[in-house]
Motif scaffolding. Structure first.
Motif, PDB file in Angstrom:
ATOM      1  N   PHE A  69     -11.525  56.635 -12.243  1.00  0.00           N
ATOM      2  CA  PHE A  69     -12.333  55.494 -12.624  1.00  0.00           C
ATOM      3  C   PHE A  69     -12.925  55.663 -14.019  1.00  0.00           C
ATOM      4  CE2 PHE A  69     -12.495  55.836  -7.991  1.00  0.00           C
ATOM      5  CZ  PHE A  69     -12.003  54.592  -7.653  1.00  0.00           C
ATOM      6  N   ALA A  70     -12.833  56.875 -14.563  1.00  0.00           N
ATOM      7  CA  ALA A  70     -13.476  57.131 -15.841  1.00  0.00           C
ATOM      8  C   ALA A  70     -12.534  57.023 -17.017  1.00  0.00           C
ATOM      9  CB  ALA A  70     -14.111  58.521 -15.827  1.00  0.00           C
ATOM     10  N   ALA A  71     -11.218  57.256 -16.801  1.00  0.00           N
ATOM     11  CA  ALA A  71     -10.254  57.262 -17.904  1.00  0.00           C
ATOM     12  C   ALA A  71      -9.078  56.377 -17.547  1.00  0.00           C
ATOM     13  CB  ALA A  71      -9.782  58.691 -18.174  1.00  0.00           C
ATOM     14  N   PRO A  72      -8.491  55.698 -18.529  1.00  0.00           N
ATOM     15  CA  PRO A  72      -7.320  54.853 -18.257  1.00  0.00           C
ATOM     16  C   PRO A  72      -6.093  55.683 -17.938  1.00  0.00           C
ATOM     17  CG  PRO A  72      -7.764  54.968 -20.608  1.00  0.00           C
ATOM     18  CD  PRO A  72      -8.900  55.663 -19.925  1.00  0.00           C
ATOM     19  N   MET A  73      -5.166  55.104 -17.160  1.00  0.00           N
ATOM     20  CA  MET A  73      -3.931  55.786 -16.808  1.00  0.00           C
ATOM     21  C   MET A  73      -3.016  55.835 -18.020  1.00  0.00           C
ATOM     22  SD  MET A  73      -4.018  56.764 -13.661  1.00  0.00           S
ATOM     23  CE  MET A  73      -2.295  56.956 -13.239  1.00  0.00           C
ATOM     24  N   GLN A  74      -2.325  56.979 -18.205  1.00  0.00           N
ATOM     25  CA  GLN A  74      -1.383  57.114 -19.300  1.00  0.00           C
ATOM     26  C   GLN A  74      -0.016  56.606 -18.875  1.00  0.00           C
ATOM     27  OE1 GLN A  74      -1.382  61.185 -20.504  1.00  0.00           O
ATOM     28  NE2 GLN A  74      -3.452  61.127 -21.338  1.00  0.00           N
ATOM     29  N   ASP A  75       0.737  56.118 -19.855  1.00  0.00           N
ATOM     30  CA  ASP A  75       2.081  55.625 -19.577  1.00  0.00           C
ATOM     31  C   ASP A  75       3.000  56.793 -19.224  1.00  0.00           C
ATOM     32  OD1 ASP A  75       1.252  53.087 -20.128  1.00  0.00           O
ATOM     33  OD2 ASP A  75       1.862  53.172 -22.238  1.00  0.00           O
ATOM     34  N   MET A  76       3.871  56.590 -18.247  1.00  0.00           N
ATOM     35  CA  MET A  76       4.815  57.617 -17.818  1.00  0.00           C
ATOM     36  C   MET A  76       6.224  57.173 -18.173  1.00  0.00           C
ATOM     37  SD  MET A  76       3.245  58.680 -14.098  1.00  0.00           S
ATOM     38  CE  MET A  76       4.467  59.973 -13.909  1.00  0.00           C
ATOM     39  N   ASN A  77       6.977  58.081 -18.773  1.00  0.00           N
ATOM     40  CA  ASN A  77       8.353  57.782 -19.134  1.00  0.00           C
ATOM     41  C   ASN A  77       9.248  57.931 -17.913  1.00  0.00           C
ATOM     42  OD1 ASN A  77       7.638  57.416 -21.829  1.00  0.00           O
ATOM     43  ND2 ASN A  77       7.847  59.602 -22.272  1.00  0.00           N
ATOM     44  N   GLU A  78      10.157  56.997 -17.727  1.00  0.00           N
ATOM     45  CA  GLU A  78      11.082  57.061 -16.609  1.00  0.00           C
ATOM     46  C   GLU A  78      12.117  58.150 -16.854  1.00  0.00           C
ATOM     47  OE1 GLU A  78      12.849  53.328 -15.914  1.00  0.00           O
ATOM     48  OE2 GLU A  78      10.978  52.323 -15.384  1.00  0.00           O
ATOM     49  N   PRO A  79      12.478  58.925 -15.804  1.00  0.00           N
ATOM     50  CA  PRO A  79      13.489  59.973 -15.990  1.00  0.00           C
ATOM     51  C   PRO A  79      14.864  59.365 -16.240  1.00  0.00           C
ATOM     52  CG  PRO A  79      12.935  59.714 -13.665  1.00  0.00           C
ATOM     53  CD  PRO A  79      11.973  58.857 -14.441  1.00  0.00           C
ATOM     54  N   GLU A  80      15.684  60.144 -16.941  1.00  0.00           N
ATOM     55  CA  GLU A  80      17.035  59.686 -17.201  1.00  0.00           C
ATOM     56  C   GLU A  80      17.852  59.709 -15.904  1.00  0.00           C
ATOM     57  OE1 GLU A  80      18.818  61.923 -20.277  1.00  0.00           O
ATOM     58  OE2 GLU A  80      17.368  61.333 -21.811  1.00  0.00           O
ATOM     59  N   VAL A  81      18.639  58.681 -15.695  1.00  0.00           N
ATOM     60  CA  VAL A  81      19.437  58.553 -14.492  1.00  0.00           C
ATOM     61  C   VAL A  81      20.913  58.577 -14.879  1.00  0.00           C
ATOM     62  CG1 VAL A  81      20.008  57.114 -12.504  1.00  0.00           C
ATOM     63  CG2 VAL A  81      17.649  57.213 -13.338  1.00  0.00           C
ATOM     64  N   ILE A  82      21.676  59.462 -14.208  1.00  0.00           N
ATOM     65  CA  ILE A  82      23.115  59.528 -14.444  1.00  0.00           C
ATOM     66  C   ILE A  82      23.766  58.447 -13.597  1.00  0.00           C
ATOM     67  CG2 ILE A  82      25.179  60.960 -14.307  1.00  0.00           C
ATOM     68  CD1 ILE A  82      23.420  63.403 -14.553  1.00  0.00           C
ATOM     69  N   ARG A  83      24.407  57.495 -14.250  1.00  0.00           N
ATOM     70  CA  ARG A  83      25.006  56.378 -13.535  1.00  0.00           C
ATOM     71  C   ARG A  83      26.319  56.800 -12.877  1.00  0.00           C
ATOM     72  NH1 ARG A  83      22.240  51.853 -14.598  1.00  0.00           N
ATOM     73  NH2 ARG A  83      20.908  51.814 -16.441  1.00  0.00           N
ATOM     74  N   THR A  84      26.636  56.145 -11.775  1.00  0.00           N
ATOM     75  CA  THR A  84      27.834  56.449 -10.999  1.00  0.00           C
ATOM     76  C   THR A  84      28.860  55.339 -11.168  1.00  0.00           C
ATOM     77  OG1 THR A  84      26.516  57.651  -9.366  1.00  0.00           O
ATOM     78  CG2 THR A  84      28.716  56.964  -8.697  1.00  0.00           C
ATOM     79  N   LEU A  85      30.106  55.754 -11.396  1.00  0.00           N
ATOM     80  CA  LEU A  85      31.214  54.811 -11.498  1.00  0.00           C
ATOM     81  C   LEU A  85      32.034  54.893 -10.222  1.00  0.00           C
ATOM     82  CD1 LEU A  85      33.082  52.867 -13.115  1.00  0.00           C
ATOM     83  CD2 LEU A  85      34.241  54.917 -14.004  1.00  0.00           C
ATOM     84  N   LYS A  86      32.240  53.754  -9.576  1.00  0.00           N
ATOM     85  CA  LYS A  86      33.030  53.734  -8.349  1.00  0.00           C
ATOM     86  C   LYS A  86      34.430  53.222  -8.662  1.00  0.00           C
ATOM     87  CE  LYS A  86      33.099  52.098  -3.554  1.00  0.00           C
ATOM     88  NZ  LYS A  86      32.393  51.304  -2.517  1.00  0.00           N
ATOM     89  N   LEU A  87      35.438  54.036  -8.308  1.00  0.00           N
ATOM     90  CA  LEU A  87      36.831  53.667  -8.541  1.00  0.00           C
ATOM     91  C   LEU A  87      37.360  52.850  -7.367  1.00  0.00           C
ATOM     92  CD1 LEU A  87      38.142  57.068  -9.979  1.00  0.00           C
ATOM     93  CD2 LEU A  87      37.103  55.129 -11.185  1.00  0.00           C
ATOM     94  N   SER A  88      38.539  52.257  -7.574  1.00  0.00           N
ATOM     95  CA  SER A  88      39.119  51.385  -6.544  1.00  0.00           C
ATOM     96  C   SER A  88      39.440  52.139  -5.258  1.00  0.00           C
ATOM     97  CB  SER A  88      40.387  50.715  -7.084  1.00  0.00           C
ATOM     98  OG  SER A  88      41.337  51.701  -7.499  1.00  0.00           O
ATOM     99  N   GLY A  89      39.755  53.425  -5.355  1.00  0.00           N
ATOM    100  CA  GLY A  89      40.073  54.214  -4.162  1.00  0.00           C
ATOM    101  C   GLY A  89      38.857  54.688  -3.400  1.00  0.00           C
ATOM    102  N   GLY A  90      37.665  54.384  -3.886  1.00  0.00           N
ATOM    103  CA  GLY A  90      36.439  54.782  -3.200  1.00  0.00           C
ATOM    104  C   GLY A  90      35.765  56.000  -3.791  1.00  0.00           C
ATOM    105  N   ARG A  92      33.541  58.107  -6.246  1.00  0.00           N
ATOM    106  CA  ARG A  92      32.374  57.869  -7.106  1.00  0.00           C
ATOM    107  C   ARG A  92      32.268  59.009  -8.107  1.00  0.00           C
ATOM    108  NH1 ARG A  92      28.805  53.929  -5.589  1.00  0.00           N
ATOM    109  NH2 ARG A  92      29.135  52.989  -3.540  1.00  0.00           N
ATOM    110  N   ILE A  93      32.178  58.660  -9.398  1.00  0.00           N
ATOM    111  CA  ILE A  93      32.197  59.661 -10.473  1.00  0.00           C
ATOM    112  C   ILE A  93      30.907  59.599 -11.276  1.00  0.00           C
ATOM    113  CG2 ILE A  93      33.362  60.384 -12.599  1.00  0.00           C
ATOM    114  CD1 ILE A  93      35.947  59.313 -11.520  1.00  0.00           C
ATOM    115  N   GLN A  94      30.398  60.784 -11.602  1.00  0.00           N
ATOM    116  CA  GLN A  94      29.295  60.937 -12.553  1.00  0.00           C
ATOM    117  C   GLN A  94      29.805  61.718 -13.757  1.00  0.00           C
ATOM    118  OE1 GLN A  94      26.269  62.900 -10.244  1.00  0.00           O
ATOM    119  NE2 GLN A  94      25.241  60.974  -9.757  1.00  0.00           N
TER     120      GLN A  94
END
Length: 210
Positions: A69-90, A92-94
Motif C-alpha cells: 500500500f506504500a509503494a507502486p507496483m513495478q512493471d514486470m517483463n514477460e518471459p520469452e516463449v519458444i513457439r511451437t510449430l505443428k507439422l501435418s503429421g502431428g 510439434r517442433i521447437q
C-alpha cells in the motif's frame, strides 16, 4: 467546570524506524456549548494527524508490514516463449538453435546427436553420456523407410549446428522395430521399444551433412 480531554503522546511509535515524523502543530481549543444551562461546556483539543490516521487503520506500522500500500507496483517483463510449430503429421517442433550453412534435404545422410525422453520427461536413450558428456553421434539417412518419419520431418530443413526439440506421436514413430535411430545395446533397445506406443520427445542437434 470544564473537562479537558488530553491526547497521550505515542513515544514508542516515534522511535520506530518506519514511523513518520510530522511537524508539530498548535492545538486549537474548540468549545461546544450545551443547549441548556444545566449542561456544562466541554473544551476539546484537536487531534494530531498521526492519531487520526491510526484510528482509521493507516498506522506507520501497517505501512511497514504491508509495503504493497506504500509503494507502486513495478512493471514486470514477460518471459520469452519458444513457439511451437505443428507439422501435418502431428509432430510439434521447437527451434532452439537455427544453425548455419546449407539445409538438410531428402536423401541426405546426416550426423546427429540426440536425447530421447518420454512425454513426461523420463529419460529413455541418448547418444551423449549423461555423466562424462562424451558423445557417440549416429549417421542417419533422411529416408522414412529407414528412420522414423517423425524424426525425418524434424531433421529436414535443419542447418548444420542447429538444434530442435520435437514431440513425435507414435503414428510417425517406431511403427516397426527396424527403424532408426535405435541403440545396439540390448538394455537401451528394449527400454526404447517398450515406449514405442507413446509420444516421444527428441532433442536433436545436426552436426554434419554428409
Amino acid at each position: 467546570m470544564h473537562l479537558q480531554l488530553q491526547v497521550l503522546p505515542f513515544q514508542t511509535l516515534q522511535q520506530l524506524p518506519c514511523s513518520f515524523n510530522f511537524p508539530p502543530r498548535q492545538h486549537k481549543d474548540v468549545t461546544i456549548k450545551g443547549s441548556h444551562s444545566r449542561h456544562p461546556s466541554v473544551s476539546v483539543k484537536s487531534l494530531p494527524r498521526r492519531v487520526v490516521l491510526q484510528l482509521m487503520g493507516f498506522s506507520p506500522i501497517s505501512l511497514c508490514i504491508y509495503p504493497l500500500f506504500a509503494a507502486p507496483m513495478q512493471d514486470m517483463n514477460e518471459p520469452e516463449v519458444i513457439r511451437t510449430l505443428k507439422l501435418s503429421g502431428g509432430v510439434r517442433i521447437q527451434e532452439i538453435i537455427e544453425g548455419e550453412g546449407r539445409e538438410a534435404r531428402d536423401g541426405d545422410y546426416v550426423q546427429v546427436n540426440y536425447v530421447c525422453r518420454r512425454s513426461n520427461g523420463y529419460f529413455v536413450h541418448s547418444t551423449v553420456d549423461q555423466f562424462s558428456g562424451e558423445s557417440s553421434p549416429v549417421t542417419l539417412p533422411l529416408d522414412e523407410n529407414q528412420i522414423i518419419k517423425g524424426l525425418k520431418d524434424v531433421l529436414t530443413g535443419m542447418k548444420v549446428g542447429g538444434k530442435r526439440r520435437a514431440l513425435i506421436p507414435p503414428s510417425v514413430g517406431y511403427i516397426n522395430e527396424n527403424l532408426k535411430p535405435i541403440p545396439d545395446e540390448f538394455g537401451p533397445r528394449r527400454s526404447l521399444l517398450s515406449h514405442a506406443k507413446e509420444p516421444l520427445i527428441f532433442e536433436v542437434q545436426l552436426l554434419k551433412i554428409l
